[in-house]
Design a protein around this motif. Structure first.
Motif, PDB file in Angstrom:
ATOM      1  N   UNK A   1      86.763  78.772  61.234  1.00  0.00           N
ATOM      2  CA  UNK A   1      86.132  77.645  60.549  1.00  0.00           C
ATOM      3  C   UNK A   1      86.300  77.728  59.037  1.00  0.00           C
ATOM      4  N   UNK A   2      86.453  78.922  58.506  1.00  0.00           N
ATOM      5  CA  UNK A   2      86.627  79.047  57.050  1.00  0.00           C
ATOM      6  C   UNK A   2      87.912  78.356  56.614  1.00  0.00           C
ATOM      7  N   UNK A   3      89.027  78.676  57.295  1.00  0.00           N
ATOM      8  CA  UNK A   3      90.296  78.028  56.957  1.00  0.00           C
ATOM      9  C   UNK A   3      90.247  76.538  57.245  1.00  0.00           C
ATOM     10  N   UNK A   4      89.562  76.163  58.328  1.00  0.00           N
ATOM     11  CA  UNK A   4      89.467  74.750  58.682  1.00  0.00           C
ATOM     12  C   UNK A   4      88.744  73.969  57.589  1.00  0.00           C
ATOM     13  N   UNK A   5      87.642  74.513  57.034  1.00  0.00           N
ATOM     14  CA  UNK A   5      86.917  73.821  55.975  1.00  0.00           C
ATOM     15  C   UNK A   5      87.732  73.738  54.703  1.00  0.00           C
TER      16      UNK A   5
ATOM     17  N   UNK B   1      87.918  60.861  42.808  1.00  0.00           N
ATOM     18  CA  UNK B   1      86.836  60.451  41.927  1.00  0.00           C
ATOM     19  C   UNK B   1      85.504  61.094  42.311  1.00  0.00           C
ATOM     20  N   UNK B   2      85.475  61.923  43.357  1.00  0.00           N
ATOM     21  CA  UNK B   2      84.282  62.671  43.754  1.00  0.00           C
ATOM     22  C   UNK B   2      84.437  64.132  43.356  1.00  0.00           C
ATOM     23  N   UNK B   3      83.303  64.818  43.275  1.00  0.00           N
ATOM     24  CA  UNK B   3      83.311  66.254  43.007  1.00  0.00           C
ATOM     25  C   UNK B   3      83.149  66.988  44.336  1.00  0.00           C
ATOM     26  N   UNK B   4      84.090  67.851  44.661  1.00  0.00           N
ATOM     27  CA  UNK B   4      84.099  68.536  45.963  1.00  0.00           C
ATOM     28  C   UNK B   4      83.826  70.015  45.758  1.00  0.00           C
ATOM     29  N   UNK B   5      82.933  70.547  46.583  1.00  0.00           N
ATOM     30  CA  UNK B   5      82.605  71.983  46.541  1.00  0.00           C
ATOM     31  C   UNK B   5      82.614  72.526  47.955  1.00  0.00           C
ATOM     32  N   UNK B   6      82.922  73.802  48.057  1.00  0.00           N
ATOM     33  CA  UNK B   6      82.931  74.465  49.360  1.00  0.00           C
ATOM     34  C   UNK B   6      82.273  75.826  49.222  1.00  0.00           C
ATOM     35  N   UNK B   7      81.435  76.192  50.184  1.00  0.00           N
ATOM     36  CA  UNK B   7      80.711  77.467  50.185  1.00  0.00           C
ATOM     37  C   UNK B   7      80.962  78.164  51.513  1.00  0.00           C
ATOM     38  N   UNK B   8      81.504  79.381  51.446  1.00  0.00           N
ATOM     39  CA  UNK B   8      81.887  80.115  52.643  1.00  0.00           C
ATOM     40  C   UNK B   8      81.300  81.523  52.605  1.00  0.00           C
ATOM     41  N   UNK B   9      81.047  82.121  53.766  1.00  0.00           N
ATOM     42  CA  UNK B   9      80.619  83.531  53.794  1.00  0.00           C
ATOM     43  C   UNK B   9      81.783  84.457  53.503  1.00  0.00           C
ATOM     44  N   UNK B  10      81.483  85.726  53.296  1.00  0.00           N
ATOM     45  CA  UNK B  10      82.531  86.686  52.966  1.00  0.00           C
ATOM     46  C   UNK B  10      83.437  86.949  54.155  1.00  0.00           C
ATOM     47  N   UNK B  11      82.845  87.002  55.368  1.00  0.00           N
ATOM     48  CA  UNK B  11      83.612  87.304  56.555  1.00  0.00           C
ATOM     49  C   UNK B  11      84.055  86.016  57.247  1.00  0.00           C
ATOM     50  N   UNK B  12      85.197  86.045  57.939  1.00  0.00           N
ATOM     51  CA  UNK B  12      85.619  84.855  58.683  1.00  0.00           C
ATOM     52  C   UNK B  12      84.621  84.528  59.803  1.00  0.00           C
TER      53      UNK B  12
ATOM     54  N   UNK C   1      80.620  71.144  51.204  1.00  0.00           N
ATOM     55  CA  UNK C   1      80.862  71.589  52.580  1.00  0.00           C
ATOM     56  C   UNK C   1      80.553  73.084  52.629  1.00  0.00           C
ATOM     57  N   UNK C   2      79.605  73.472  53.488  1.00  0.00           N
ATOM     58  CA  UNK C   2      79.154  74.866  53.536  1.00  0.00           C
ATOM     59  C   UNK C   2      79.261  75.389  54.958  1.00  0.00           C
ATOM     60  N   UNK C   3      79.485  76.704  55.056  1.00  0.00           N
ATOM     61  CA  UNK C   3      79.579  77.385  56.347  1.00  0.00           C
ATOM     62  C   UNK C   3      78.679  78.607  56.309  1.00  0.00           C
ATOM     63  N   UNK C   4      77.904  78.809  57.363  1.00  0.00           N
ATOM     64  CA  UNK C   4      77.009  79.959  57.455  1.00  0.00           C
ATOM     65  C   UNK C   4      76.902  80.369  58.918  1.00  0.00           C
ATOM     66  N   UNK C   5      76.241  81.495  59.143  1.00  0.00           N
ATOM     67  CA  UNK C   5      76.031  82.025  60.497  1.00  0.00           C
ATOM     68  C   UNK C   5      74.544  82.203  60.715  1.00  0.00           C
ATOM     69  N   UNK C   6      74.038  81.643  61.815  1.00  0.00           N
ATOM     70  CA  UNK C   6      72.644  81.823  62.211  1.00  0.00           C
ATOM     71  C   UNK C   6      72.591  82.978  63.204  1.00  0.00           C
ATOM     72  N   UNK C   7      72.165  84.147  62.721  1.00  0.00           N
ATOM     73  CA  UNK C   7      72.154  85.333  63.576  1.00  0.00           C
ATOM     74  C   UNK C   7      71.156  85.220  64.712  1.00  0.00           C
ATOM     75  N   UNK C   8      70.088  84.461  64.526  1.00  0.00           N
ATOM     76  CA  UNK C   8      69.063  84.354  65.563  1.00  0.00           C
ATOM     77  C   UNK C   8      69.583  83.615  66.786  1.00  0.00           C
TER      78      UNK C   8
END
Length: 562
Positions: free
Chosen positions: A369-373, A386-397, A430-437
């Motif tokens: 998903x990191x590469x996909x985002x 004309x938009x401002x784009x940001x991406x936030x990814x975790x350290x691990x794939x 666009x952000x990616x995270x992992x829900x460990x629970x």
């Protein structure tokens, strides 16, 4: 003054029950209400029977004591007349209590015709425990004589309280031949003791009976409610079935043993089975109708692909021919080609939805998903500089099992939705995270635009749901973008939700992880905001690239908001 009066007013019974945590009786279960009513009726019945029994016994014992008192009064009257011999009353007249036949505890006194007691009252005492041969004898007692002065000499028994030392007595008085009156009394202590003992016995027996009745009633009611519980379980099982879509096999029914129409529960079970039969027929008809429509859409979409490709090919071939074409013809061919392209995209989306509705399995390959985002945000930046784009990814794939092209389409539709329905200068993250629970990958697409109208949120993921009802291609789309997002995510056993308010809109996609692993520690944003430097632009904001020409301003299939 009104506020003070209201504050000082007593609280109602319902308010007190609410403060004590008690629920209203009408909200109790039927089992609890039946058991409570049975126990309450038995308690009232036991109280009534016990009260009547105690009063009847007390009345019987008092009547028997009055008979003894009447006999003792006659004996005392005859003895006093014999001792006085018609003359004035003499001290020996106290022998009225020692006359043979007088019971132990008999109280005797003589009252003069003028209204005073001639001698202190005496009581016939019992023999001492040391000598059984000692005769019964009178014993003077200190009592309030005023209570005896008011007793009429009519030989009628009356209850008189003689103080704490003697208690209550049944007293009667009779007139002597010399005009004085003899007063005789018998104690009520034995009557009261017997009555109290019976009251205690009845109370204990009633309490034991209520406990036994509570246990029996609970068992019987629970046994009688089992068929109703099975009917309820059937209804609950149907309530948890997904009846809103797909091929529904509504085979759940109330057991035949619980459909006896001679009982109330059986009538309910029969009615529920009849209703489930009607619902199953309606669902079957609905499924058949939906299947026909779905098949028609799939067939039509499939058949339209070839003609649309031909139209595009001939339009492009004609436009690129070496012959010089008039300007209006060239423009018309361009419009034909663009409309054919848009129609092809619509047909492809409809075909995809039809295939997903049929339950066709998607590819189940590991997808980073990191590469996909990163790829999706790069494409979105090229389409919307004309938009401002940001991406936030975790350290691990972060990997999931799924269909990479379809997941890429999900992210692209969400980014396009944010691009089309927000003004220039809006920041899209666009952000990616992992829900460990929950062992899920969480993809969020958020923007600080005007938000989604509340009336549109409920139907946001439905097909052809659009904020622009005019279907203007410059401001909206056919309304299939978010429907595709929802269908693809559900096909991957995930969920998609939206939370929106003015200034903040967040789409959240949750997908099961490919490997059940804990969330990586110390995650950070891959592209962090930083102050621009002469050597390098901030990585958190993908600045517009002047060399990249933006795509034609056509609405992508993810545009569903106003």
């Amino acid at each position: 003054m009104t506020a003070a009066r209201s504050a000082g007013a007593p609280t109602s019974g319902r308010e007190r029950a609410r403060r004590l945590g008690l629920r209203p009786f009408r909200t109790w279960t039927l089992r609890s209400r039946v058991v409570l009513v049975v126990v309450a009726m038995l308690a009232v019945l036991g109280t009534v029977i016990g009260t009547i029994s105690v009063l009847a016994l007390q009345n019987y014992l008092v009547e028997r004591l009055d008979q003894q008192l009447t006999s003792a009064l006659l004996r005392g009257q005859h003895t006093a007349d014999r001792i006085n011999a018609g003359g004035p009353t003499i001290p020996e007249a106290q022998g009225v209590v020692t006359t043979p036949g007088q019971p132990t505890g008999t109280l005797g006194a003589v009252r003069s015709s003028t209204g005073g007691l001639l001698f202190p009252p005496v009581i016939l005492s019992d023999r001492s425990s040391a000598s059984t041969d000692q005769p019964l004898g009178p014993k003077q007692v200190p009592i309030n004589g005023a209570a005896l002065l008011t007793v009429p000499a009519d030989s009628q028994p009356r209850t008189v309280d003689l103080g704490a030392s003697l208690g209550s007595y049944r007293i009667a008085a009779a007139q002597l031949e010399n005009g004085d009156s003899v007063i005789i009394g018998l104690p009520l202590s034995e009557v009261n003791a017997t009555t109290q003992q019976l009251t205690i016995v009845i109370a204990l027996v009633t309490l034991a009976g209520l406990i036994f009745a509570f246990l029996i009633a609970s068992f019987v009611v629970r046994l009688a409610m089992r068929p109703l519980a099975r009917v309820t379980d059937t209804a609950e099982q149907v309530a948890h079935m997904p009846l809103d879509r797909g091929d529904v096999a509504l085979s759940v029914r109330v057991p035949e043993a619980d459909t006896d129409t001679h009982t109330e529960v059986g009538k309910v079970g029969t009615a529920l089975n009849r209703m489930l039969g009607h619902v199953a027929s309606a669902l079957t008809a609905r499924q058949a109708s939906e299947q026909k429509v779905r098949q028609f859409v799939a067939d039509a979409s499939h058949e339209l692909r070839t003609p649309l490709a031909s139209i595009r090919g001939y339009a492009e071939l004609t436009r690129r021919s070496p012959h010089e074409l008039p300007q209006d013809v060239t423009r018309s061919l361009g419009r034909i080609e663009s409309e054919a392209t848009r129609m092809t995209s619509l047909v492809e989306d409809l075909l995809l939805l039809a295939r997903l509705d049929e339950g066709r399995e998607l590819d189940r390959d590991p997808v980073d998903l990191s590469l996909l985002l990163i790829d999706a945000v790069s494409d979105a930046h090229a389409a919307g500089p004309d938009h401002t784009w940001r991406i936030e990814l975790p350290e691990e794939p972060v990997e999931v099992l799924g269909d990479a092209p379809r997941l890429h389409q999900v992210v692209m539709n969400l980014l396009a939705n944010a691009r089309v329905h927000t003004p220039e200068g809006t920041t899209v993250v666009a952000a990616l995270a992992v829900d460990a629970a929950t062992q899920e990958a969480v993809v969020t697409v958020s923007d600080d635009g005007p938000g989604i109208p509340e009336t549109l949120r409920e139907t946001l993921f439905e097909r052809f749901a659009r904020g622009d009802s005019s279907r203007n291609r410059a401001t909206g789309s056919t309304g299939l973008g978010l429907a595709i997002v929802s269908a693809v995510v559900e096909a991957h056993r995930g969920t998609v939700t939206v939370a929106s308010e003015p200034g903040s809109t967040v789409f959240t996609v949750r997908l099961p992880l490919a490997v059940a692993a804990a969330a990586p520690s110390g995650s950070r944003a891959v592209f962090e905001e930083a102050a621009p430097t002469p050597e390098r632009a901030p990585e958190s904001e993908l600045a517009p690239d002047p060399e990249v020409a933006p795509e034609p301003e056509t609405a992508p299939e993810g545009a569903d908001r106003e």
